[in-house]
Design a protein around this motif. Structure first.
Motif, mmCIF file in Angstrom:
data_model
loop_
_atom_site.group_PDB
_atom_site.id
_atom_site.type_symbol
_atom_site.label_atom_id
_atom_site.label_comp_id
_atom_site.label_asym_id
_atom_site.label_seq_id
_atom_site.Cartn_x
_atom_site.Cartn_y
_atom_site.Cartn_z
ATOM 1 N N SER A 1 33.616 31.871 30.099
ATOM 2 C CA SER A 1 34.604 32.560 28.862
ATOM 3 C C SER A 1 34.829 32.189 27.455
ATOM 4 O O SER A 1 34.231 32.733 26.247
ATOM 5 C CB SER A 1 35.572 33.340 28.933
ATOM 6 N N ARG B 1 35.231 30.329 35.134
ATOM 7 C CA ARG B 1 35.474 31.408 34.969
ATOM 8 C C ARG B 1 36.046 31.724 32.801
ATOM 9 O O ARG B 1 35.429 31.725 32.094
ATOM 10 C CB ARG B 1 36.248 32.754 34.683
ATOM 11 N N SER B 2 36.502 30.318 33.018
ATOM 12 C CA SER B 2 36.713 29.674 31.776
ATOM 13 C C SER B 2 35.926 29.213 30.829
ATOM 14 O O SER B 2 35.786 29.464 29.507
ATOM 15 C CB SER B 2 37.892 28.988 31.815
ATOM 16 N N GLN C 1 40.513 38.212 25.655
ATOM 17 C CA GLN C 1 40.213 36.626 26.215
ATOM 18 C C GLN C 1 39.865 36.964 27.669
ATOM 19 O O GLN C 1 39.150 36.228 28.596
ATOM 20 C CB GLN C 1 42.036 36.725 26.468
ATOM 21 N N ASP C 2 39.581 38.999 27.785
ATOM 22 C CA ASP C 2 38.970 39.211 29.568
ATOM 23 C C ASP C 2 36.924 40.094 29.067
ATOM 24 O O ASP C 2 37.127 40.395 30.231
ATOM 25 C CB ASP C 2 40.045 40.294 29.697
ATOM 26 N N ASP D 1 32.058 32.647 23.682
ATOM 27 C CA ASP D 1 32.688 33.563 22.392
ATOM 28 C C ASP D 1 32.330 32.492 21.146
ATOM 29 O O ASP D 1 31.667 31.978 20.437
ATOM 30 C CB ASP D 1 34.155 32.531 22.455
ATOM 31 N N SER E 1 34.874 38.695 28.945
ATOM 32 C CA SER E 1 33.743 38.058 29.298
ATOM 33 C C SER E 1 33.393 38.658 31.077
ATOM 34 O O SER E 1 32.298 38.944 31.442
ATOM 35 C CB SER E 1 33.860 36.595 28.694
ATOM 36 N N LEU E 2 34.562 38.104 31.437
ATOM 37 C CA LEU E 2 34.599 38.556 32.718
ATOM 38 C C LEU E 2 35.198 39.841 33.104
ATOM 39 O O LEU E 2 34.151 40.447 33.519
ATOM 40 C CB LEU E 2 36.577 37.975 33.158
#
Lengths: 183, 160
Positions: free
Chosen positions: A164, A160-161, B8-9, A168, B11-12
């Motif tokens: 994400s 997940r990280s 921050q969220d 970015d 993408s999820l």
């Protein structure tokens, strides 16, 4: 898959089914056709030689893991010798290096058609390998988070990280690449 | 501050990987924040660009190279678990050999020390058990003390 049944014919069948996918993945990881060929050759040789290591389950996940591990190993080994890809892949799948001698197409049209893809591949190549592999598996190959965790052998939280953060970074790199292209 | 947390969220959120409650929070924020909405659209566009990358055709000559390499390959070894010598067997064999050696040396020492059979001295003369000469019989539990046959009980021992 029963190993006893393997023969030259079945090698060919396995190759024909999976090598195109392996090559495509390798190309997206490396951004370079020659390196993608080497990586594909190494991966397919391992697949065919070590088919008995496959414990069953998702064959593609096993392939993803082999290709990704080989890519990361090679990248770390060859980090001291960076090479710049001079190739571009057209929307019809042809490599620009081969397509350029064909004068029937307007070069301006080719550039327009391939321009954004060039920037995309360039931005992808600029990502650190951990983010690049996760992003390719997710957004190019369309794997789920669980499949990526299995392929990369990392916890799902890390997947997940990485996705994400990878997105970015990709956004920044794509903007930078396009800006550099305009200038 | 709220935008930073939402970004921050994103993408999820795009992948529908958020828990339901958080998903609703992000969704509600996006309804009223054009900045975060624009970022989401950019992420979505980038994802589509990656998904639309063309498939690269496989070079036809590659199969021949793969087959040649497979044929030339050395005896099969395992990919994920490379073959290793049976180290535990080697270790056990070495330990057993060491134990046998120790037992053998101990036996030699003990048997020699407690032997009831006299040997010969350096001059080749037979040895006798001094305890037997002193008391008439070997002492129980006492190791034999081998002395030259010329030994006379009670005489002061002198050594050349």
């Amino acid at each position: 898959m029963d190993r006893q049944q393997l023969s030259a014919d079945s090698y060919e069948a396995i190759y024909e089914e999976y090598a195109p996918f392996v090559y495509n993945l390798a190309y997206r990881y490396t951004g370079n056709r020659a390196e993608a060929e080497d990586l594909t050759q190494e991966a397919m040789v391992r697949v065919l030689r070590f088919l008995d290591s496959f414990k069953g389950g998702a064959f593609r996940s096993w392939l993803y893991r082999i290709v990704t591990n080989l890519f990361l190993t090679r990248l770390r080994r060859e980090r001291r010798l960076p090479r710049q890809s001079l190739e571009r892949v057209l929307s019809n799948g042809e490599v620009l290096e081969e397509a350029l001698p064909d004068r029937s197409e307007d070069p301006a049209e080719i550039v327009e058609q391939t321009g954004i893809q060039d920037h995309v591949q360039s931005a992808l190549g600029a990502l650190p390998e951990n983010y690049r592999t996760a992003l390719v598996l997710r957004d190019v190959e369309g794997l789920t988070y669980e499949e990526i965790a299995a392929a990369l052998d990392i916890p799902i939280g890390t997947v997940r990280s990485r996705i994400s953060r990878g997105r970015d970074l990709f956004r920044t790199e794509l903007g930078r690449s396009q800006k550099a292209g305009i200038n | 501050m709220e935008c930073q947390s939402i970004l921050q969220d994103l993408s999820l959120f795009l992948d529908r990987e958020l828990a339901l409650r958080r998903d609703r929070e992000v969704h509600a924020h996006l309804q009223r924040c054009s900045g975060c909405q624009a970022t989401l659209q950019e992420l979505e566009r980038n994802r589509d660009l990656l998904a639309a990358l063309p498939r690269v055709p496989l070079p036809p000559a590659l199969f021949g190279r793969v087959v040649a390499e497979v044929s030339r390959a050395a005896p099969r070894t395992r990919l994920l678990v490379p073959p290793r010598p049976h180290r535990h067997l080697v270790r056990r064999a070495l330990a057993a050999a060491a134990v046998i050696l120790v037992l053998f040396l101990t036996a030699l020492t003990v048997l020699g020390y407690y032997s009831e059979e006299p040997g010969l001295d350096v001059a080749g003369q037979p040895l006798v058990n001094r305890h037997a000469l002193d008391s008439g019989a070997p002492l129980m539990g006492e190791p034999p003390l081998w002395v030259p046959a010329s030994y006379v009980p009670g005489e002061v021992e002198t050594w050349p």
